[in-house]
Motif scaffolding. Structure first.
Motif: not given
Length: 207
Positions: A80-97
């Motif tokens: 029953d684990l779920a990533v909150y909506d939008g979190i994966t994309k946010l982290i993808e966007d932040l990882k370079g900076d």
């Protein structure tokens, strides 16, 4: 370099069922009645209560309680684990900076296992749990440890969490923080409601 630290449970991933079922498993084994899910999650995040006392009636967690908790959690923490909506994309966007880290009051091993299961572990240079410090959040030790490890100044860091324990840990360490409201607490004020708002807050601080 700049650093963003995330709390895990209730911030990155919804692990509410695993936490609730584990606490109720321990309670039943100790002869207590089950508690309702929302009540448990609200109290888990409350910095004003003694969790051992509240859930199991002892001043501190006993070996028996810890053993029961870890046995059950180890078997069920991935269901029953779920990533909150939008979190994966946010982290993808932040990882370079940014350098990204996790500061969680869960056990480091389980935290890695859970984040790996949902595909997020690879983004974090550090996943630090309560077992790696003497004092978990709201104490600032976890925040200091991550800052030191990556040699990052306080003003170049931010901590994101769904609990006042997170905000207190950041404040006590002199680090900026953001309180989110999609986790286990229902905050009446000073909390943001969406991942888009979180992205805006991060940009407002760093850009």
């Amino acid at each position: 370099m700049r650093l963003i630290m995330f709390d895990m449970d209730g911030t990155l991933i919804d692990s509410g069922f695993a936490i609730t079922n584990t606490i109720n498993y321990v309670r039943e084994n100790l002869g207590f009645e089950k508690l309702e899910k929302n009540h448990i999650l609200e109290k888990v995040n409350d910095p004003t209560i003694n969790s051992a006392e509240f859930f199991y009636g002892t001043k501190e967690f006993t070996q028996e309680q810890t053993k029961l908790f870890e046995e059950y959690y180890n078997q069920h923490c991935l269901s029953d684990l779920a990533v909150y909506d939008g979190i994966t994309k946010l982290i993808e966007d932040l990882k370079g900076d940014f350098t990204l880290a996790v500061a969680t009051n869960a056990n480091s091993t389980y935290a890695y296992k859970m984040l790996n299961h949902v595909g997020l572990a690879k983004y974090f240079s550090t996943i630090l749990g309560y077992d790696s410090v003497k004092n978990p959040k709201p104490h600032p030790e976890m925040v200091y440890k991550i800052l030191d490890k990556h040699n990052i100044q306080k003003h170049n860091a931010q901590l994101i969490g769904d609990s006042y324990k997170d905000i207190m840990a950041a404040t006590n360490a002199g680090v900026d923080s953001v309180l989110v409201n999609w986790g286990f607490s229902n905050h009446e004020k000073d909390a943001i409601e969406t991942v888009q708002e979180l992205e805006n807050k991060i940009k407002a601080k760093f850009y």
